[in-house]
Design an enzyme around this catalytic site. Structure first.
Site, PDB file in Angstrom:
ATOM      1  N   ASP A 356      57.906 -27.447   0.318  1.00  0.00           N
ATOM      2  CA  ASP A 356      58.003 -26.640   1.519  1.00  0.00           C
ATOM      3  C   ASP A 356      59.025 -25.520   1.334  1.00  0.00           C
ATOM      4  O   ASP A 356      60.132 -25.752   0.827  1.00  0.00           O
ATOM      5  CB  ASP A 356      58.414 -27.550   2.687  1.00  0.00           C
ATOM      6  CG  ASP A 356      58.516 -26.831   4.000  1.00  0.00           C
ATOM      7  OD1 ASP A 356      57.480 -26.337   4.486  1.00  0.00           O
ATOM      8  OD2 ASP A 356      59.632 -26.745   4.549  1.00  0.00           O
ATOM      9  N   GLU A 393      55.210 -23.580  -1.956  1.00  0.00           N
ATOM     10  CA  GLU A 393      54.995 -22.656  -0.849  1.00  0.00           C
ATOM     11  C   GLU A 393      55.961 -21.509  -1.124  1.00  0.00           C
ATOM     12  O   GLU A 393      57.153 -21.607  -0.841  1.00  0.00           O
ATOM     13  CB  GLU A 393      55.288 -23.318   0.493  1.00  0.00           C
ATOM     14  CG  GLU A 393      54.986 -22.409   1.668  1.00  0.00           C
ATOM     15  CD  GLU A 393      55.357 -23.033   3.008  1.00  0.00           C
ATOM     16  OE1 GLU A 393      54.655 -22.768   4.001  1.00  0.00           O
ATOM     17  OE2 GLU A 393      56.347 -23.781   3.066  1.00  0.00           O
TER      18      GLU A 393
END
Length: 708
Positions: A356, A393
């Protein structure tokens, strides 16, 4: 005469002193955490700034400690406090630490000996054992570390090592996948419940699940309420980690009994037996401790200045958008991250990780991007992580956007946000998209030319944003239920409601929405790169226009299993598209196409077409593009696929390129009514011999070559 054998105890079985009610000796500094040794438990905790450390022991569930054991000064080795304690009842034990030291926030120190801290390396945490059961907020120590008894039988489980280019990833939420009353599982919302749904995943055809965060977090870490109902909202997604080594107990049917580790391992083992890999969505960019107003759980009280990026005044840099930013490239923190991931690979057999806001892992202590970030390099070359998937990401909340140029060391893949954006714009019918569309469906060679198509994880929807159904049903987000005045969530959705905002009884609008969802699935699954589906998109799951359901633990977020039958047409289309991808290696090539005949079949490996064969229209007003791929399968036979994508509101009569011998057959035509919209791979009807084919408005046609 045979000498009698005398089994002498190992030397490390001998305590050397008594501390409180327990016998103890100096421990070993590595590994950190609580480790079983003969006769006892070795406790090891890092703190560079602490002047003293105390081990706090509880009986499980007790409000007050049963014993507090100060670490003698000689039990400190460098910046590690370590002690072996004997005679503990492991199954009835919870523990934490008190760290003494200066409280000087301007210098980065926040020591407070009144606070009992969780062990950052704890393998299990208690305190939120059953999802949604309100805790006793009067207890000063909410998250208690526990010992893990690692006696799980993995049988013959081994990593699947599926080549990345062969993956079809399915992103899902452990709780949300089976929590709906229609799921029909014995333990809804749990690892065990997800395990019961493995036959569904196999029938769908996916071979990899990406699980949203399962590291221990607190679902009550949200003070907002639903303004319409007054109900308290939850931290449903789990992107606020409190225990990086511990699986979420509230996701386990056995969490109340401390068996969450075994239940998750059983899920992984069952998925592997079904040929499905397991990726974990991990959050190393921030923690649940927040900024200077946030709670002290572990890192903040043990060594705040080491674990977090701090301004010169002692405040928290906030590149995560959640209050703090982990100081990932500090050597101690790098070691923590590396040890954590090794743990999940070695002890839980997971196959990879999605990181993330991974651009934060590229930042130095002052927040500036590093030219050669040591953490990313270590993860890429670590021998234990050698065959795991690493997916970034490649952006963060601080504005660092690295899609296509994330420091990859030949190992990292990326969520391709540019794929998502141009596919959405093309489906809407926006001008000026076909040039970029060509690059994206060919595996984004402009972004990943030196790395191969598998570096691009292609997606149109994900947990963060609209579902596929909502992408074609709403022009605007509708997040009022989140209690933030509809101010949260992204505004740049590139969505289109097709004439009505939300659900409608208009049959023409609903038919067009269905066609557009099929178009999205067709293009995604026929593109080079690694496709990722959001769970429920295959059955038209809706969140009623909410594009940020991080706090919605209810039917807004849950997978509604009645839709499997209600939207069987869309599910059938998705299943056959996935099967088609598996059947055609040309769609899963490990290298980017070059536009030349690389396999000797008489056709270039990729070619572009428009209404006329071999003549694509690259003008800004063009809304039609066709791509043809040609190569060979594993047996040396010709493998050829032609896909025409039309986002124009008018249909077109297409001139088809000649196949490389044989004839064209129609696999999919989203403009045709079901069941003629898609066929079984290998049983496609012929396209005819006229060399022409009609493509309906806003539709996709996929042809495949056969010998007859």
């Amino acid at each position: 005469m045979t000498a009698e054998r005398v089994d002498l105890p190992r030397i490390d079985d001998f305590p050397t002193r008594r501390i409180g009610a327990y016998r103890a000796r100096q421990g070993r500094p590595y590994p950190h955490g609580a480790t079983l040794v003969p006769g006892g438990v070795n406790f090891s905790v890092f703190s560079d700034g602490a002047t003293a450390m105390t081990l706090v022991l509880f009986r499980r569930g007790a409000a007050e400690p049963m014993e507090e054991l100060p670490f003698p000064p000689e039990y400190r080795i460098g910046s590690v406090f370590t002690m072996t304690v004997f005679g503990l009842d492991l199954e009835d034990l919870e523990y934490g630490y008190r760290a003494e030291g200066p409280f000087d926030p301007a210098r980065g120190d926040r020591f407070d000996p009144r606070a009992i801290l969780a062990d950052p390396h704890a393998l299990l945490l208690s305190g939120r054992d059953v999802w949604g059961v309100p805790p006793d907020w009067s207890r000063p120590f909410q998250y208690r570390s526990m010992i893990a008894l690692e006696d799980f039988d993995w049988e013959d489980d081994v990593p699947l090592r599926t080549p990345s280019e062969d993956l079809v990833i399915y992103e899902t939420h452990v709780r949300g996948f089976t929590r709906h009353p229609s799921s029909g599982v014995a333990a809804p919302g749990t690892y065990a419940g997800l395990r019961e749904k493995i036959p569904y995943l196999r029938e769908l055809g996916v071979n990899c699940v990406e699980l949203m965060p399962i590291f221990e977090f607190d679902e009550f870490d949200n003070a907002r309420v639903n303004p319409a109902s007054g109900e308290r909202l939850h931290n449903y997604w789990g992107y606020n980690t409190i225990g990086f080594f511990a699986p979420k107990a509230g996701y386990a049917a056995t969490g109340a009994y401390g068996m969450q580790a075994d239940e998750f391992k059983a899920l992984v083992k069952a998925l592997h037996k079904a040929g499905i890999e397991v990726l974990l969505d991990v959050v190393f960019n921030h923690t649940a401790e927040g900024n200077e107003q946030g709670p002290t759980i572990s890192f903040k009280g043990l060594d705040n200045a080491t674990y977090y990026m701090l301004t010169p005044e002692g405040y928290y840099y906030n590149f995560s958008g959640t209050g703090n930013t982990v100081n990932c490239n500090h050597p101690v923190v790098r070691d923590f991250v590396l040890t954590c991931l090794r743990h999940w690979v070695s002890e839980y057999h997971v196959d990879g990780f999605r990181f993330d806001l991974a651009a934060i892992l590229d930042r130095g202590p002052d927040g500036s991007p590093l030219p050669n970030p040591p953490l990313l390099e270590q993860l890429a070359y670590d021998p234990i992580l050698r065959h795991t998937k690493l997916i970034a990401e490649a952006w963060d909340a601080g504005g660092l956007y690295q899609v296509g140029h994330f420091p990859n060391y030949g190992r990292w893949s990326e969520w391709n946000g540019k794929y998502r954006d141009v596919l959405r714009r093309f489906l809407k019918g926006d001008e000026g998209t076909v040039g970029e569309l060509a690059a994206r469906v060919a595996g984004s060679p402009d972004l990943y030319g030196g790395r191969g198509p598998a570096a691009s994880v292609n997606f149109i929807t994900a947990h963060d944003g609209f579902t596929l159904n909502d992408l074609v049903s709403y022009n605007d987000k509708h997040n009022e239920a989140n209690g933030e005045g509809n101010g949260d969530g992204a505004n740049d959705n590139n969505s289109w409601n097709h004439g009505a905002e939300g659900p409608t009884d208009d049959p023409a609008i609903n038919a067009l929405r269905m066609r557009q969802m099929k178009n999205a699935l067709a293009i995604l699954l026929a593109s080079q790169g690694v496709p990722m589906l959001l769970a429920g998109d295959e059955v038209g799951r809706t969140q009623l226009g909410n594009n940020n359901t991080y706090c919605q633990d209810n039917e807004l977020s849950w997978f509604d299993w009645t839709q499997v039958d209600a939207n069987a047409e869309l599910l059938r289309f998705a299943q056959r598209m996935i099967a088609f991808r598996h059947a055609h290696p040309i769609l899963r090539e490990g290298r980017h196409p070059l536009g030349v005949d690389t396999t000797g079949v008489g056709q270039p490996d990729v070619s572009w077409h428009g209404v006329s064969a071999w003549r694509p229209d690259w003008s800004p007003g063009s809304r039609l593009l066709a791509v043809m791929r040609c190569g060979r399968d594993a047996d040396g036979a010709t493998d050829q696929v032609y896909m025409a994508m039309n986002s124009h509101w008018e249909g077109h009569d297409l001139e088809l390129p000649e196949p490389a011998g044989g004839v064209w057959r129609v696999f999919a035509d989203t403009g045709a009514p079901a069941p003629h919209d898609v066929h079984e791979p290998g049983a496609e009807p012929p396209a005819g011999d006229s060399g022409r084919l009609y493509i309906a408005p806003r539709s996709v046609v996929i042809l495949t070559r056969s010998d007859d």
